[in-house]
Design a protein around this motif. Structure first.
Motif, PDB file in Angstrom:
ATOM      1  N   VAL A  46     155.775 -44.502  42.246  1.00  0.00           N
ATOM      2  CA  VAL A  46     156.853 -45.936  42.177  1.00  0.00           C
ATOM      3  C   VAL A  46     156.013 -46.805  41.270  1.00  0.00           C
ATOM      4  O   VAL A  46     156.844 -47.572  40.447  1.00  0.00           O
ATOM      5  N   ARG A  47     155.040 -46.868  41.322  1.00  0.00           N
ATOM      6  CA  ARG A  47     154.024 -47.993  40.400  1.00  0.00           C
ATOM      7  C   ARG A  47     153.933 -47.405  39.172  1.00  0.00           C
ATOM      8  O   ARG A  47     154.433 -48.325  38.256  1.00  0.00           O
ATOM      9  N   ALA A  48     154.112 -46.175  38.772  1.00  0.00           N
ATOM     10  CA  ALA A  48     154.517 -45.765  37.466  1.00  0.00           C
ATOM     11  C   ALA A  48     155.492 -45.950  36.903  1.00  0.00           C
ATOM     12  O   ALA A  48     155.924 -46.279  35.964  1.00  0.00           O
ATOM     13  N   ALA A  49     156.795 -45.708  37.632  1.00  0.00           N
ATOM     14  CA  ALA A  49     158.129 -46.111  37.425  1.00  0.00           C
ATOM     15  C   ALA A  49     158.422 -47.526  37.000  1.00  0.00           C
ATOM     16  O   ALA A  49     158.820 -47.942  36.107  1.00  0.00           O
ATOM     17  N   ALA A  50     157.364 -48.322  37.842  1.00  0.00           N
ATOM     18  CA  ALA A  50     157.722 -49.889  37.495  1.00  0.00           C
ATOM     19  C   ALA A  50     157.101 -50.138  36.074  1.00  0.00           C
ATOM     20  O   ALA A  50     157.539 -51.065  35.482  1.00  0.00           O
ATOM     21  N   ASP A  51     155.814 -49.609  35.873  1.00  0.00           N
ATOM     22  CA  ASP A  51     155.149 -49.733  34.782  1.00  0.00           C
ATOM     23  C   ASP A  51     156.014 -49.398  33.533  1.00  0.00           C
ATOM     24  O   ASP A  51     156.097 -49.887  32.335  1.00  0.00           O
ATOM     25  N   GLN A  52     156.688 -48.162  33.687  1.00  0.00           N
ATOM     26  CA  GLN A  52     157.363 -47.370  32.569  1.00  0.00           C
ATOM     27  C   GLN A  52     158.817 -47.622  32.431  1.00  0.00           C
ATOM     28  O   GLN A  52     159.544 -47.295  31.390  1.00  0.00           O
ATOM     29  N   CYS A  53     159.457 -48.547  33.223  1.00  0.00           N
ATOM     30  CA  CYS A  53     160.860 -48.831  33.158  1.00  0.00           C
ATOM     31  C   CYS A  53     161.237 -49.660  31.813  1.00  0.00           C
ATOM     32  O   CYS A  53     160.632 -50.606  31.708  1.00  0.00           O
ATOM     33  N   PRO A  54     161.865 -49.192  31.068  1.00  0.00           N
ATOM     34  CA  PRO A  54     162.238 -49.758  29.739  1.00  0.00           C
ATOM     35  C   PRO A  54     162.831 -51.106  29.747  1.00  0.00           C
ATOM     36  O   PRO A  54     162.627 -51.834  28.997  1.00  0.00           O
ATOM     37  N   THR A  55     163.435 -51.513  30.987  1.00  0.00           N
ATOM     38  CA  THR A  55     164.098 -52.944  31.067  1.00  0.00           C
ATOM     39  C   THR A  55     163.142 -53.688  32.007  1.00  0.00           C
ATOM     40  O   THR A  55     163.812 -54.770  32.307  1.00  0.00           O
ATOM     41  N   TYR A  56     162.200 -53.288  32.487  1.00  0.00           N
ATOM     42  CA  TYR A  56     161.470 -54.005  33.619  1.00  0.00           C
ATOM     43  C   TYR A  56     162.418 -54.236  34.804  1.00  0.00           C
ATOM     44  O   TYR A  56     162.103 -55.553  35.468  1.00  0.00           O
ATOM     45  N   ALA A  57     163.339 -53.692  35.170  1.00  0.00           N
ATOM     46  CA  ALA A  57     164.136 -53.842  36.278  1.00  0.00           C
ATOM     47  C   ALA A  57     163.684 -53.613  37.555  1.00  0.00           C
ATOM     48  O   ALA A  57     164.119 -53.915  38.689  1.00  0.00           O
ATOM     49  N   ILE A  58     162.299 -52.995  37.772  1.00  0.00           N
ATOM     50  CA  ILE A  58     161.720 -52.580  39.111  1.00  0.00           C
ATOM     51  C   ILE A  58     160.809 -53.718  39.461  1.00  0.00           C
ATOM     52  O   ILE A  58     159.827 -53.900  38.757  1.00  0.00           O
ATOM     53  N   THR A  59     160.864 -54.117  40.815  1.00  0.00           N
ATOM     54  CA  THR A  59     159.862 -55.065  41.298  1.00  0.00           C
ATOM     55  C   THR A  59     159.387 -54.320  42.842  1.00  0.00           C
ATOM     56  O   THR A  59     160.209 -54.056  43.366  1.00  0.00           O
ATOM     57  N   ILE A  60     158.175 -54.700  42.631  1.00  0.00           N
ATOM     58  CA  ILE A  60     157.549 -53.961  43.866  1.00  0.00           C
ATOM     59  C   ILE A  60     157.124 -55.205  44.826  1.00  0.00           C
ATOM     60  O   ILE A  60     156.528 -56.276  44.150  1.00  0.00           O
ATOM     61  N   THR A  61     157.864 -55.373  45.863  1.00  0.00           N
ATOM     62  CA  THR A  61     157.851 -56.538  46.686  1.00  0.00           C
ATOM     63  C   THR A  61     156.816 -56.707  47.799  1.00  0.00           C
ATOM     64  O   THR A  61     156.590 -57.682  48.272  1.00  0.00           O
ATOM     65  N   SER A  62     156.145 -55.689  48.321  1.00  0.00           N
ATOM     66  CA  SER A  62     155.047 -55.911  49.113  1.00  0.00           C
ATOM     67  C   SER A  62     154.345 -54.767  49.230  1.00  0.00           C
ATOM     68  O   SER A  62     154.628 -53.528  48.608  1.00  0.00           O
TER      69      SER A  62
END
Ligand code: SF4
Length: 62
Positions: A46-62
């Motif tokens: 999930v951290r890798a997905a947040a880093d690699q999302c091309p539109t920065y749509a992923i936020t880790i909230t806690s």
């Protein structure tokens, strides 16, 4: 860990689902989070997905 996807920003590219198929689903044409709490074994993906999302749509909230 909890994670959110901003569906106004998500472009539906699927990077997240390819990295963490058990957490993200793309059937709606954009990514949705399938779990309330990210299982420990999927946190790195999930951290890798947040880093690699091309539109920065992923936020880790806690
Ligand atoms: S990687 Fe980002 S833009 Fe692509 S589907 Fe996932 S959240 Fe949406």
């Amino acid at each position: 860990m909890k994670v959110e996807v901003d569906d106004d920003v998500c472009g539906g590219h699927g990077v997240c689902a390819s990295l963490a198929r058990d957490v993200f689903d793309l059937t709606a044409g954009y990514a949705v989070v399938k779990v309330d709490e990210v299982p420990k074994e999927h946190e790195a993906a999930v951290r890798a997905a947040a880093d690699q999302c091309p539109t920065y749509a992923i936020t880790i909230t806690s």
